[in-house]
Design a protein around this motif. Sequence first.
Motif, short mmCIF file in Angstrom:
data_model
loop_
_atom_site.label_atom_id
_atom_site.label_comp_id
_atom_site.label_asym_id
_atom_site.label_seq_id
_atom_site.Cartn_x
_atom_site.Cartn_y
_atom_site.Cartn_z
N ARG A 94 68.82 99.50 -20.44
CA ARG A 94 68.76 100.74 -19.66
C ARG A 94 67.56 100.70 -18.71
O ARG A 94 66.55 100.01 -18.99
CB ARG A 94 68.70 101.96 -20.57
N PRO A 95 67.65 101.40 -17.56
CA PRO A 95 66.53 101.38 -16.62
C PRO A 95 65.25 101.89 -17.28
O PRO A 95 65.28 102.85 -18.06
CB PRO A 95 66.99 102.35 -15.51
N CYS A 96 64.13 101.22 -16.97
CA CYS A 96 62.85 101.55 -17.61
C CYS A 96 61.80 101.94 -16.56
O CYS A 96 61.81 101.44 -15.45
CB CYS A 96 62.31 100.32 -18.35
N THR A 97 60.89 102.80 -16.98
CA THR A 97 59.74 103.13 -16.14
C THR A 97 58.62 102.13 -16.44
O THR A 97 58.35 101.83 -17.61
CB THR A 97 59.26 104.56 -16.42
N PHE A 98 57.96 101.62 -15.40
CA PHE A 98 56.99 100.52 -15.54
C PHE A 98 55.64 100.94 -14.96
O PHE A 98 55.58 101.51 -13.87
CB PHE A 98 57.52 99.31 -14.77
N LEU A 99 54.58 100.65 -15.68
CA LEU A 99 53.22 100.95 -15.21
C LEU A 99 52.34 99.71 -15.33
O LEU A 99 52.32 99.07 -16.38
CB LEU A 99 52.60 102.07 -16.08
N GLU A 100 51.58 99.41 -14.27
CA GLU A 100 50.55 98.36 -14.38
C GLU A 100 49.17 99.03 -14.44
O GLU A 100 48.80 99.81 -13.56
CB GLU A 100 50.57 97.40 -13.19
N VAL A 101 48.41 98.69 -15.47
CA VAL A 101 47.05 99.20 -15.64
C VAL A 101 46.08 98.22 -14.98
O VAL A 101 46.16 97.02 -15.25
CB VAL A 101 46.71 99.30 -17.15
N GLY A 102 45.19 98.70 -14.13
CA GLY A 102 44.24 97.81 -13.46
C GLY A 102 44.96 96.95 -12.43
O GLY A 102 44.86 95.72 -12.45
N CYS A 103 45.67 97.60 -11.53
CA CYS A 103 46.56 96.87 -10.61
C CYS A 103 45.84 96.36 -9.37
O CYS A 103 46.47 95.74 -8.51
CB CYS A 103 47.72 97.77 -10.20
N GLY A 104 44.52 96.64 -9.23
CA GLY A 104 43.81 96.23 -8.01
C GLY A 104 44.46 96.91 -6.81
O GLY A 104 44.66 98.12 -6.79
N GLY A 105 44.84 96.10 -5.81
CA GLY A 105 45.50 96.65 -4.63
C GLY A 105 47.00 96.81 -4.80
O GLY A 105 47.69 97.16 -3.84
N GLY A 106 47.53 96.49 -5.98
CA GLY A 106 48.96 96.73 -6.24
C GLY A 106 49.86 95.57 -5.87
O GLY A 106 51.07 95.76 -5.67
N ARG A 107 49.31 94.35 -5.84
CA ARG A 107 50.10 93.17 -5.47
C ARG A 107 51.35 93.04 -6.35
O ARG A 107 52.46 92.83 -5.86
CB ARG A 107 49.19 91.95 -5.65
N LEU A 108 51.19 93.18 -7.68
CA LEU A 108 52.32 92.98 -8.59
C LEU A 108 53.30 94.16 -8.52
O LEU A 108 54.52 93.98 -8.63
CB LEU A 108 51.81 92.76 -10.03
N VAL A 109 52.75 95.37 -8.34
CA VAL A 109 53.61 96.55 -8.17
C VAL A 109 54.47 96.35 -6.92
O VAL A 109 55.68 96.61 -6.92
CB VAL A 109 52.75 97.84 -8.05
N HIS A 110 53.84 95.85 -5.86
CA HIS A 110 54.57 95.59 -4.62
C HIS A 110 55.67 94.54 -4.85
O HIS A 110 56.82 94.74 -4.44
CB HIS A 110 53.58 95.10 -3.56
#
Length: 218
Positions: A94-110
């Motif tokens: 099922r679709p999941c909500t995802f959070l990165e802690v300490g993401c810096g400028g958000g490279r991985l989120v991007h």
Amino acid sequence: MERFADSHDSFYITEVAEQANELAASIPQLLEKITVLQAAVNDFANLNLEEGAVPEESFGYIPLDLGEFFAKIFALEQALTLDVDYRHPELRHRPCTFLEVGCGGGRLVHLLSCTDRFNFDKIHGFDISEPMIKAGQARYGLGSNLFVEDCLTFDYSGYDVVFFYRPLQDDDAETAFENRLIETLKPGAFIVGAGQESLDNNRKVVAKDDQNSIFKRL
Ligand SMILES: C[S@@+](CC[C@H](N)C(=O)[O-])C[C@H]1O[C@@H](n2cnc3c(N)ncnc32)[C@H](O)[C@@H]1O
């Protein structure tokens, strides 16, 4: 006289061998392509993040190797696919909500936001450094999906999956963060850790892979 079945078999084997040779020949080029693409992504993600903008007990920005990151995300996907709590009639899970802690400028989120390969319906990241978040927001256009927060006080209950690459260099502070994460996570939520301090010994989570980097909150 050659039997039809024999000639048919040898034709089939020759064809498979040719395909295998073609595949083997393409692998070095494919690996080189990946190296070039990785260099381009790393260059794009280089935001010259400001030094000294984090508290003394914290790590500054140290990027996780992209190969290592995606190996963890594929291991996570496998664990979610096998988990009855995440079952879905049509999707891997099922679709999941995802959070990165300490993401810096958000490279991985991007990077995760650029693809629909993974089944995340919300992808957020936060960092304690406001300049890093502002630089990432400007670079990637992620708006309020990146925000400033302190991992030691954040409430993690709104997420199915929380990923971190060791935000705190002080061992006690890192343990305090991991305890806070576990205390506020909802039961059944997953943690994907890199460089963790205490998760492996915490009875409120269970390991879900053989690398000890995927955990489920009990
Ligand atoms: C090891 S880097 C993580 C790099 C990131 N995961 C990546 O690979 O692109 C640690 C990050 O944690 C952040 N950080 C340090 N202390 C923090 C805190 N108390 N709350 C939130 N983030 C923090 C740092 O600013 C830094 O960006």
